[in-house]
Motif scaffolding. Structure first.
Motif, PDB file in Angstrom:
ATOM      1  N   ALA A 687       0.873  -1.181   0.000  1.00  0.00           N
ATOM      2  CA  ALA A 687       0.000   0.000   0.000  1.00  0.00           C
ATOM      3  C   ALA A 687       0.904   1.223   0.000  1.00  0.00           C
ATOM      4  O   ALA A 687       2.112   1.124   0.268  1.00  0.00           O
ATOM      5  CB  ALA A 687      -0.906   0.005   1.232  1.00  0.00           C
ATOM      6  N   THR A 688       0.342   2.391  -0.295  1.00  0.00           N
ATOM      7  CA  THR A 688       1.171   3.605  -0.324  1.00  0.00           C
ATOM      8  C   THR A 688       1.770   3.908   1.038  1.00  0.00           C
ATOM      9  O   THR A 688       2.843   4.511   1.118  1.00  0.00           O
ATOM     10  CB  THR A 688       0.355   4.823  -0.798  1.00  0.00           C
ATOM     11  OG1 THR A 688      -0.823   4.949   0.013  1.00  0.00           O
ATOM     12  CG2 THR A 688      -0.045   4.674  -2.253  1.00  0.00           C
ATOM     13  N   ARG A 689       1.121   3.485   2.128  1.00  0.00           N
ATOM     14  CA  ARG A 689       1.680   3.731   3.462  1.00  0.00           C
ATOM     15  C   ARG A 689       2.970   2.960   3.676  1.00  0.00           C
ATOM     16  O   ARG A 689       3.758   3.286   4.567  1.00  0.00           O
ATOM     17  CB  ARG A 689       0.654   3.375   4.542  1.00  0.00           C
ATOM     18  CG  ARG A 689       0.258   1.910   4.523  1.00  0.00           C
ATOM     19  CD  ARG A 689      -0.777   1.549   5.565  1.00  0.00           C
ATOM     20  NE  ARG A 689      -1.241   0.183   5.330  1.00  0.00           N
ATOM     21  CZ  ARG A 689      -2.254  -0.125   4.540  1.00  0.00           C
ATOM     22  NH1 ARG A 689      -2.925   0.846   3.940  1.00  0.00           N
ATOM     23  NH2 ARG A 689      -2.610  -1.383   4.343  1.00  0.00           N
ATOM     24  N   ASN A 690       3.184   1.917   2.873  1.00  0.00           N
ATOM     25  CA  ASN A 690       4.393   1.108   2.989  1.00  0.00           C
ATOM     26  C   ASN A 690       5.394   1.401   1.881  1.00  0.00           C
ATOM     27  O   ASN A 690       6.260   0.568   1.597  1.00  0.00           O
ATOM     28  CB  ASN A 690       4.036  -0.385   2.990  1.00  0.00           C
ATOM     29  CG  ASN A 690       3.827  -0.910   4.396  1.00  0.00           C
ATOM     30  OD1 ASN A 690       4.520  -0.507   5.324  1.00  0.00           O
ATOM     31  ND2 ASN A 690       2.866  -1.795   4.563  1.00  0.00           N
ATOM     32  N   CYS A 691       5.274   2.539   1.235  1.00  0.00           N
ATOM     33  CA  CYS A 691       6.239   2.975   0.225  1.00  0.00           C
ATOM     34  C   CYS A 691       6.852   4.286   0.693  1.00  0.00           C
ATOM     35  O   CYS A 691       6.127   5.263   0.916  1.00  0.00           O
ATOM     36  CB  CYS A 691       5.566   3.168  -1.134  1.00  0.00           C
ATOM     37  SG  CYS A 691       4.860   1.667  -1.825  1.00  0.00           S
ATOM     38  N   LEU A 692       8.152   4.297   0.892  1.00  0.00           N
ATOM     39  CA  LEU A 692       8.836   5.505   1.353  1.00  0.00           C
ATOM     40  C   LEU A 692       9.447   6.239   0.170  1.00  0.00           C
ATOM     41  O   LEU A 692       9.770   5.646  -0.858  1.00  0.00           O
ATOM     42  CB  LEU A 692       9.906   5.152   2.381  1.00  0.00           C
ATOM     43  CG  LEU A 692       9.412   4.418   3.634  1.00  0.00           C
ATOM     44  CD1 LEU A 692      10.543   4.245   4.628  1.00  0.00           C
ATOM     45  CD2 LEU A 692       8.249   5.150   4.279  1.00  0.00           C
ATOM     46  N   ARG A 727      -9.000  -3.753   2.900  1.00  0.00           N
ATOM     47  CA  ARG A 727      -9.337  -2.938   1.731  1.00  0.00           C
ATOM     48  C   ARG A 727      -8.305  -3.089   0.615  1.00  0.00           C
ATOM     49  O   ARG A 727      -8.529  -2.642  -0.503  1.00  0.00           O
ATOM     50  CB  ARG A 727      -9.501  -1.470   2.137  1.00  0.00           C
ATOM     51  CG  ARG A 727     -10.660  -1.260   3.074  1.00  0.00           C
ATOM     52  CD  ARG A 727     -10.710   0.134   3.678  1.00  0.00           C
ATOM     53  NE  ARG A 727     -11.716   0.174   4.722  1.00  0.00           N
ATOM     54  CZ  ARG A 727     -12.996   0.486   4.518  1.00  0.00           C
ATOM     55  NH1 ARG A 727     -13.406   0.816   3.310  1.00  0.00           N
ATOM     56  NH2 ARG A 727     -13.855   0.492   5.522  1.00  0.00           N
ATOM     57  N   TRP A 728      -7.180  -3.681   0.940  1.00  0.00           N
ATOM     58  CA  TRP A 728      -6.134  -3.925  -0.053  1.00  0.00           C
ATOM     59  C   TRP A 728      -6.009  -5.417  -0.398  1.00  0.00           C
ATOM     60  O   TRP A 728      -5.221  -5.779  -1.258  1.00  0.00           O
ATOM     61  CB  TRP A 728      -4.790  -3.424   0.470  1.00  0.00           C
ATOM     62  CG  TRP A 728      -4.622  -1.937   0.434  1.00  0.00           C
ATOM     63  CD1 TRP A 728      -3.954  -1.201  -0.500  1.00  0.00           C
ATOM     64  CD2 TRP A 728      -5.145  -0.991   1.378  1.00  0.00           C
ATOM     65  NE1 TRP A 728      -4.032   0.141  -0.201  1.00  0.00           N
ATOM     66  CE2 TRP A 728      -4.766   0.299   0.939  1.00  0.00           C
ATOM     67  CE3 TRP A 728      -5.911  -1.102   2.530  1.00  0.00           C
ATOM     68  CZ2 TRP A 728      -5.104   1.461   1.634  1.00  0.00           C
ATOM     69  CZ3 TRP A 728      -6.259   0.052   3.211  1.00  0.00           C
ATOM     70  CH2 TRP A 728      -5.857   1.308   2.763  1.00  0.00           C
ATOM     71  N   MET A 729      -6.754  -6.273   0.284  1.00  0.00           N
ATOM     72  CA  MET A 729      -6.548  -7.712   0.166  1.00  0.00           C
ATOM     73  C   MET A 729      -7.434  -8.333  -0.899  1.00  0.00           C
ATOM     74  O   MET A 729      -8.598  -7.970  -1.066  1.00  0.00           O
ATOM     75  CB  MET A 729      -6.810  -8.389   1.520  1.00  0.00           C
ATOM     76  CG  MET A 729      -5.716  -8.111   2.548  1.00  0.00           C
ATOM     77  SD  MET A 729      -6.188  -8.637   4.218  1.00  0.00           S
ATOM     78  CE  MET A 729      -6.348 -10.407   3.977  1.00  0.00           C
ATOM     79  N   ALA A 730      -6.887  -9.331  -1.600  1.00  0.00           N
ATOM     80  CA  ALA A 730      -7.656 -10.118  -2.562  1.00  0.00           C
ATOM     81  C   ALA A 730      -8.706 -10.937  -1.826  1.00  0.00           C
ATOM     82  O   ALA A 730      -8.568 -11.246  -0.636  1.00  0.00           O
ATOM     83  CB  ALA A 730      -6.714 -11.024  -3.346  1.00  0.00           C
ATOM     84  N   TRP A 731      -9.746 -11.311  -2.559  1.00  0.00           N
ATOM     85  CA  TRP A 731     -10.832 -12.044  -1.912  1.00  0.00           C
ATOM     86  C   TRP A 731     -10.341 -13.354  -1.313  1.00  0.00           C
ATOM     87  O   TRP A 731     -10.770 -13.752  -0.228  1.00  0.00           O
ATOM     88  CB  TRP A 731     -11.981 -12.284  -2.896  1.00  0.00           C
ATOM     89  CG  TRP A 731     -11.670 -13.255  -4.012  1.00  0.00           C
ATOM     90  CD1 TRP A 731     -11.186 -12.972  -5.232  1.00  0.00           C
ATOM     91  CD2 TRP A 731     -11.825 -14.683  -3.954  1.00  0.00           C
ATOM     92  NE1 TRP A 731     -11.023 -14.118  -5.971  1.00  0.00           N
ATOM     93  CE2 TRP A 731     -11.413 -15.184  -5.210  1.00  0.00           C
ATOM     94  CE3 TRP A 731     -12.283 -15.574  -2.985  1.00  0.00           C
ATOM     95  CZ2 TRP A 731     -11.434 -16.539  -5.501  1.00  0.00           C
ATOM     96  CZ3 TRP A 731     -12.306 -16.917  -3.269  1.00  0.00           C
ATOM     97  CH2 TRP A 731     -11.882 -17.394  -4.528  1.00  0.00           C
ATOM     98  N   GLU A 732      -9.412 -14.027  -2.001  1.00  0.00           N
ATOM     99  CA  GLU A 732      -8.959 -15.329  -1.491  1.00  0.00           C
ATOM    100  C   GLU A 732      -8.113 -15.169  -0.233  1.00  0.00           C
ATOM    101  O   GLU A 732      -8.024 -16.079   0.592  1.00  0.00           O
ATOM    102  CB  GLU A 732      -8.197 -16.108  -2.568  1.00  0.00           C
ATOM    103  CG  GLU A 732      -6.812 -15.570  -2.914  1.00  0.00           C
ATOM    104  CD  GLU A 732      -6.839 -14.516  -4.007  1.00  0.00           C
ATOM    105  OE1 GLU A 732      -5.757 -14.153  -4.508  1.00  0.00           O
ATOM    106  OE2 GLU A 732      -7.951 -14.061  -4.370  1.00  0.00           O
ATOM    107  N   SER A 733      -7.469 -14.013  -0.062  1.00  0.00           N
ATOM    108  CA  SER A 733      -6.693 -13.773   1.155  1.00  0.00           C
ATOM    109  C   SER A 733      -7.613 -13.578   2.353  1.00  0.00           C
ATOM    110  O   SER A 733      -7.332 -14.067   3.450  1.00  0.00           O
ATOM    111  CB  SER A 733      -5.802 -12.538   0.978  1.00  0.00           C
ATOM    112  OG  SER A 733      -4.904 -12.709  -0.088  1.00  0.00           O
TER     113      SER A 733
END
Length: 830
Positions: A687-692, A727-733
């Motif tokens: 996610a963007t929060r995990n991109c510096l 909100r970022w996870m695939a349905w299977e996850s």
């Protein structure tokens, strides 16, 4: 219809920062297309039955063509057309026409006023930001005139009152535009805002100028205003987003010493019904150079009913103060799923001034008779403003006991059913089953109900820390798992068979990798150099987990310590900022081993777009690992404080980014993820929060967004255990606990969506966590009812098609990171 409700939810997904963005909340509410029923349209009078209120529909020629009040309209008359919108609505636009009646009519209103009510009893008069109540109407009988409401209003009932200077006949057709008010907030109370008279600067009037409640004894009661108008203040509180208004207009602000010695601002919030609250978001100014800071802490109390007392147990939250970045920002306050109809919060000063421009809440609707939480589409669209009667404590206690007994029976049944299914699957699924084959146990008819899917999530989500049906949280061995857990034993790209725990010991996400033999890890297994811990100077705490913390530190002499070939950029003589993950002294032996395991994982990563492990401090306690930290912070914060580059941003020195910058960021993230995928690493929290981001706009993918309080509302807590970025996870996850490179591709699509919305809103911002989970069930059932994120206005169509491929229901249909990189790279000027 259900399909119509889903489509409406898709349209609602354009809400920007906070609850709603008025620039995008402009959808027709149903006069023209008859979603608003005839019975919901009334009037003070009508000339004939064929000019009754039911014929006041824009662009329609039914009856005699419009609503016409009885007789000639006089300047002193207050005839009105009333519309019941059926629920609280954020109203932004009004459209009007006259009576044309296929060229046989020529009556119209040249001007009109607007009254509104949230409960149908107390009516308020709309005024624009300059205090004018009359809006310009029509100049002929056929052309529609659209009036933007500045400010917008939150209401359920609307009255249009035609205005005339001369005795005349008027007729009207109408459409109203806006979107549902999901907050449920119907009033807030606060101290009046104050004047700020800084030497050398203009006087700033920090009052709530559009407040529609009562002003009494220097307090505001029972209304709504600028804190809920969708307009967020700028970094410099003297600069306004509106024209022809005074400095400080966008903010409601208070001076510490003017409120006595209490040192806090107390606000009370009242809602339409009892709700289950996830978080509170406050947009606050932080121009510390002028004595303004975000609040230092906040304490909130809850009242389940308006006639009840305040509950003794409060929720307290301490903010991380920032003396380096003067940008205004949203502060998210977790409310721990507390149930209430009214909330009282005390915001404590961190400096001389405190200023807010927006406040919003995330919540689900509760049914107070049984104290169970529901937030189905039926609840969402049939909102009521009435309270359930208070029949005393006895029925509530009986209801609670019955509910607990039923829940215990259901839990026992589900446990026995899962054990039975797992045993059956171990017998019937062959060891060479194709890894893309769907899990059989979710095809059971019980999963066709969204509520069942949601209720099963806590059980299924344990597979994020272990296998889908197995117990425990140890890292499974590929060669020992059952066929149900593995599908086949030689598929190394399936991280579900070799998952390290979702949350690292510091609260951060730990990359999932093929099983490492680390049971006897010692110092000799760690390749990173030992750094003198006394040369790490603490600056601020970024976040924390169960057994560890993440600190922002300055590392003295680090470039010299690392020597030639150091991965650090040229600092121009400035100190080096680093992120330090530190294990707490009370950590368990398992946490200690996991921490060393994480060091070994991090030491294997060497890519220009992945955060690097620089050094460690493990010769003594507390154990520490030192990683890169970018001076521009995380990408979410960076983009949310910017606008797209334009002549306006250049002329007003507004921080901006270009479309080329956004594409360049996207390519870098795809490149870093391509590298992780080549090692069979699965990130699981992209996610963007995990991109510096550094000052040259170089992106490095990190993993400690989960540990930061700033982003706590991005995660959904499962039974007090793991927190999941649903909100970022695939349905299977979400449903199966299956984390693979393909589920990372899904998250990459959401990350692209964040980038091209400039991180101005959370994905699926108008859906509660429970509705996001229900939507996941729609992806599983694949009946065409699943809700997708909308196409960002800045996003080229070809790029949105790429996002949609990332969200393909079937795993084989999703692109690989190599394919994504090759597709994105041509868009960037080399």
């Amino acid at each position: 219809t259900i399909m119509h409700l889903f489509l409406l939810l898709i349209l609602q997904a354009t809400a920007a920062l906070g609850q709603i963005d008025p620039a995008h909340c402009r959808y027709a509410l149903g006069m023209e297309d008859r979603r608003i029923k005839d019975d919901d349209i009334t009037a003070s009078s009508q000339w004939y039955e064929t000019t009754g209120p039911q014929y006041a529909r824009l662009n329609r020629e039914e009856g005699d063509g419009a609503w016409c009040p009885e007789g000639q309209l006089e300047p002193s008359d207050s005839q009105y057309l009333q519309v019941d919108l059926g629920r609280l609505t954020f109203l932004t636009v009004v459209g009007t026409q006259g009576r044309y009646a296929r060229n046989s009519g020529n009556e119209f209103a040249r001007a009109y006023r607007l009254n509104y009510s949230r409960d149908g009893l107390l009516w308020k008069s709309w005024k624009n930001r300059l205090g004018n109540a009359v809006m310009e109407g029509n100049k002929n009988a056929y052309t529609s005139v659209i009036n933007d409401l500045h400010p917008p209003i939150i209401t359920r009932y609307v009255r249009l009152i035609p205005v005339t200077k001369l005795s005349t006949t008027v007729c009207m057709r109408v459409e109203l535009y806006g979107c549902p008010w999901e907050d449920g907030l119907i009033s807030y109370s606060a101290p009046e805002g104050q004047l700020m008279m800084p030497p050398g600067y203009p006087i700033a009037s920090l009052n709530d100028s559009t407040y529609d409640g009562v002003h009494e004894r220097r307090r505001l009661f029972g209304g709504m205003g600028q804190l809920t108008d969708g307009v967020i203040g700028q970094d410099d509180f003297l600069v306004t987003r509106q024209y022809h208004v005074w400095p400080g207009y966008d903010y409601l602000g208070w001076r510490n010493d003017s409120l006595g010695t209490q040192g806090y601002v107390e606000m009370e919030f009242v809602f339409d019904r009892q709700r289950n609250f996830t978080s509170l978001k406050v947009h606050s100014n932080n121009m510390f150079s002028r004595g303004v800071k975000i609040f230092s802490s906040v304490s909130c109390w809850f009242k389940p009913r308006l006639i009840a007392g305040w509950e003794a147990e409060s929720v307290a939250f301490k903010t991380v103060l920032d003396d380096r970045n003067p940008s205004a920002r949203y502060v998210t306050v977790p409310l721990n799923r507390r149930t209430a109809k009214s909330i009282r919060c005390r915001f404590y000063f961190a400096d001389v001034w405190m200023m807010f421009s927006e406040i919003s809440f995330q919540s689900g609707i509760t049914q107070t008779h049984t104290h169970t939480h529901t937030h189905t589409h039926r609840d969402t669209f049939n909102a009521s403003t009435s309270d359930p009667p208070d029949d005393g404590n006895t029925p509530i206690l009986i209801g609670c006991l019955v509910t607990i007994i039923l829940l215990l029976v259901i839990i026992i049944f589900l446990i026995l059913w899962c054990q039975y299914v797992c045993k059956v699957l171990e017998k019937v699924i062959p060891a060479n089953t194709d890894p893309h084959y769907e899990r059989v146990f979710l095809l059971d008819p019980q999963y066709q109900n969204p509520a069942v899917l949601r209720n099963k999530l806590p059980e299924l989500s344990q597979s994020a820390e272990a296998s889908a049906c197995g117990g425990g949280y140890a890292e499974p061995d590929v060669t020992q798992c059952t066929p149900h857990q593995c599908f086949h034993s030689n598929a190394p790209h399936y991280a579900e068979t070799d998952i390290v725990r979702l949350q690292g010991v510091t609260g951060s996400n730990m990359y999932a990798v093929p099983a490492l033999t680390v049971d006897s890890l010692t110092r000799k297994d760690i390749s990173a150099a030992e750094f003198p811990r006394q040369q790490l100077i603490f600056r601020e705490k970024l976040g924390e987990g169960q057994f560890g913390e993440v600190h922002l530190c300055e590392a003295e002499g680090l470039p010299e310590f690392l020597g030639e070939g150091s991965p650090l950029p040229d600092r121009d003589g400035r100190s080096v900022l680093v992120a330090v993950k530190q294990l707490r002294a009370d950590a368990t032996s398992q946490a200690r081993n996991d921490f060393l395991k994480e060091i070994k994982i991090m030491s294997r990563l060497n890519d220009p777009n992945i955060i690097r492990l620089l050094c460690v401090c493990v010769s003594s306690d507390p154990l520490c690992m030192v990683t890169e930290y970018m001076e521009n912070g995380d990408l979410n914060m960076f983009l949310s404080q910017r606008e797209i580059e334009s002549t306006l941003t250049h002329a007003n020195n507004i921080p901006s980014v270009s479309l080329s910058d956004l594409l360049h960021m996207s390519v870098q993230i795809s490149s870093g993820m391509k590298y992780l995928a080549s090692l069979n690493f699965v990130h699981r929290d992209l996610a963007t929060r995990n991109c510096l981001l550094d000052r040259r706009l170089t992106i490095k993918i990190a993993d400690f967004g989960m540990s930061r309080n700033l982003y706590s509302s991005d995660y959904y807590r499962i039974q007090g255990r793991a927190v999941l970025p649903i909100r970022w996870m695939a349905w299977e996850s979400i449903l199966l606990g299956k984390f693979t490179t393909a589920s990372d591709v899904w998250a990459f699509g959401v990350t692209l969506w964040e980038i091209f919305t400039l991180c101005k809103e959370q994905p699926y911002s108008l859906l509660s966590d429970e509705q996001v989970i229900e939507n996941t069930g729609e992806f599983f059932r694949n009946q065409g009812r699943q809700i997708f994120l909308y196409a960002p206005p800045l996003c080229p169509p070809s790029l949105f098609e790429l996002m949609m491929r990332c969200w393909s229901r079937d795993i084989p249909d999703r692109p690989t990171f190599e394919g994504l990189y090759q597709a994105l790279r041509p868009h960037v000027n080399q």
